[in-house]
Design a protein around this motif. Structure first.
Motif, PDB file in Angstrom:
ATOM      1  N   ASP A 149       0.857  -1.182   0.000  1.00 21.00           N
ATOM      2  CA  ASP A 149       0.000   0.000   0.000  1.00 21.00           C
ATOM      3  C   ASP A 149       0.895   1.233   0.000  1.00 21.00           C
ATOM      4  O   ASP A 149       1.514   1.578   1.012  1.00 21.00           O
ATOM      5  N   ILE A 150       0.985   1.915  -1.156  1.00 16.55           N
ATOM      6  CA  ILE A 150       1.933   3.022  -1.247  1.00 16.55           C
ATOM      7  C   ILE A 150       1.493   4.223  -0.420  1.00 16.55           C
ATOM      8  O   ILE A 150       2.292   5.120  -0.133  1.00 16.55           O
ATOM      9  N   GLY A 151       0.238   4.247  -0.022  1.00 11.19           N
ATOM     10  CA  GLY A 151      -0.235   5.335   0.831  1.00 11.19           C
ATOM     11  C   GLY A 151       0.366   5.296   2.219  1.00 11.19           C
ATOM     12  O   GLY A 151       0.356   6.298   2.939  1.00 11.19           O
ATOM     13  N   LYS A 152       0.914   4.144   2.616  1.00 11.89           N
ATOM     14  CA  LYS A 152       1.496   3.997   3.948  1.00 11.89           C
ATOM     15  C   LYS A 152       3.013   4.187   3.964  1.00 11.89           C
ATOM     16  O   LYS A 152       3.633   4.110   5.021  1.00 11.89           O
ATOM     17  N   LEU A 153       3.602   4.434   2.803  1.00 14.35           N
ATOM     18  CA  LEU A 153       5.054   4.538   2.730  1.00 14.35           C
ATOM     19  C   LEU A 153       5.533   5.900   3.216  1.00 14.35           C
ATOM     20  O   LEU A 153       4.926   6.933   2.932  1.00 14.35           O
ATOM     21  N   LYS A 154       6.647   5.887   3.939  1.00 10.46           N
ATOM     22  CA  LYS A 154       7.289   7.130   4.341  1.00 10.46           C
ATOM     23  C   LYS A 154       8.134   7.651   3.186  1.00 10.46           C
ATOM     24  O   LYS A 154       8.325   6.969   2.169  1.00 10.46           O
ATOM     25  N   ALA A 155       8.665   8.863   3.348  1.00 14.90           N
ATOM     26  CA  ALA A 155       9.309   9.567   2.235  1.00 14.90           C
ATOM     27  C   ALA A 155      10.416   8.750   1.583  1.00 14.90           C
ATOM     28  O   ALA A 155      10.471   8.632   0.348  1.00 14.90           O
ATOM     29  N   ALA A 156      11.308   8.171   2.356  1.00 13.34           N
ATOM     30  CA  ALA A 156      12.430   7.422   1.794  1.00 13.34           C
ATOM     31  C   ALA A 156      11.942   6.174   1.063  1.00 13.34           C
ATOM     32  O   ALA A 156      12.443   5.828  -0.014  1.00 13.34           O
ATOM     33  N   GLN A 157      10.946   5.501   1.644  1.00 10.74           N
ATOM     34  CA  GLN A 157      10.391   4.300   1.000  1.00 10.74           C
ATOM     35  C   GLN A 157       9.688   4.662  -0.303  1.00 10.74           C
ATOM     36  O   GLN A 157       9.827   3.969  -1.311  1.00 10.74           O
TER      37      GLN A 157
END
Length: 332
Positions: A70-78
């Motif tokens: 789920d790309i909505g849960k990724l932090k900036a670096a991820q």
């Protein structure tokens, strides 16, 4: 499992004190290695949908998954790491006017890493050769044609060896010859590199030439989704019928009864044979071809005829056609 998955996705924008739904409850999957088309008229939400894949936009509701994440849960670096594996090209090319073709492609690598190696420079030259621009590497965008600019944009999108190539109306600003060249290149990249290609377009002919599957959007909703053959020849929505109608022949208006007309559709090797003549050989029928064409769906030939068949052996001829792999529909 789908490489890209939209789960009940909606997107709402605030505009001048009011809200507008660009997407409403869209759910669909895109398989690894396929060329997937997203088609619809202007304002249908197709560009918004593709921009959700690399989180240039975020859903108001629902989730977007890339490779199960789920790309909505990724932090900036991820998110940055994921984006480096998502190449993107645009209608307006998005090239830096002050940089040459080679420098534009190198710029994508500079954004992904602190320093460039000799191998990086060689990779850029290899990519420019791949898109047919070795002789134009030191030219600036103003010195290139529209098709050449789009090829530079494709080389730039490939710089970080992406798994997915997102294309937002990549041929809309091009003339027919340049359009064909870009579509052939995208098909080649899909075939040779195994790239998953997602292409936004408002032209069904682009979908016909390059895509495996297609989603049809209408006013932000998913009107239908399926293989290109299904959506072109068996549309279930008015939106798909409207988009594909100019690609298919239509029977001319003829006074009198029309209940003897048939629509014949056939694919692949059947096209190279004379299925109609073989089916009618020795049969007590009279037939005439009212309209027809032979074309291709992603390099697979198909034939499409509208015929009028009458006579005592009409049912026998229909059976023979179906046995030969021809799809037969009554056309009233």
């Amino acid at each position: 499992m789908s490489l890209i998955r939209f789960n009940d996705v909606s997107k709402r924008f605030a505009l001048k004190g009011r809200t507008q739904d660009a997407l409403s409850g869209v759910s669909l999957g895109i398989a690894r290695g396929e060329v997937f088309g997203i088609i619809g008229p202007s304002g249908s939400g197709k560009s918004t949908l593709v921009r959700l894949i690399n989180r240039l936009e975020t859903p108001t509701r629902g989730t977007v998954e890339v490779n199960g994440v789920d790309i909505g849960k990724l932090k900036a670096a991820q998110l940055s790491a994921v984006r480096h594996k998502l190449g993107m090209i645009f209608q307006a090319f998005g090239l830096l006017s002050s940089k040459t073709a080679r420098q534009n492609v190198l710029f994508a690598l500079k954004l992904a890493q602190k320093s460039l190696t000799d191998a990086d420079h060689q990779r850029v030259d290899d990519l420019l050769a791949r898109v047919g621009l070795s002789d134009h590497a030191d030219k600036y965008p103003s010195q290139l044609s529209g098709g050449q600019k789009q090829r530079v944009a494709i080389a730039r999108a490939l710089a970080n060896a992406p798994d997915i190539l997102l294309c937002d109306e990549p041929t809309s600003a091009l003339d027919p010859e340049a359009t064909q060249g870009v579509l052939d290149l995208l098909a080649e990249l899909n075939r040779d590199l195994g790239l998953t290609v997602v292409i936004v377009t408002h032209e069904m002919d682009v979908v016909r030439q390059i895509c495996d599957c297609v989603a049809v959007l209408e006013e932000g909703r998913l009107a239908e989704v399926g293989t290109v053959a299904q959506v072109l020849f068996d549309p279930v929505s008015d939106a798909a019928r409207a988009l594909g109608k100019h690609l298919l022949p239509h029977a001319p208006a003829i006074s009198g009864a029309a209940d003897t007309r048939l629509r014949l559709t056939y694919f692949g090797e059947v096209v190279t044979g004379d299925a109609l003549s073989a089916a009618t050989q020795g049969a007590d029928v009279r037939f005439s071809i009212l309209a027809g064409q032979v074309s291709e769906l992603k390099s697979v030939p198909y034939g499409h005829l509208i015929v009028d068949i009458t006579g005592a052996d009409r049912a026998l001829v229909i059976e023979r056609l179906q046995t030969r792999g021809v799809r037969v529909e009554a056309l009233i």
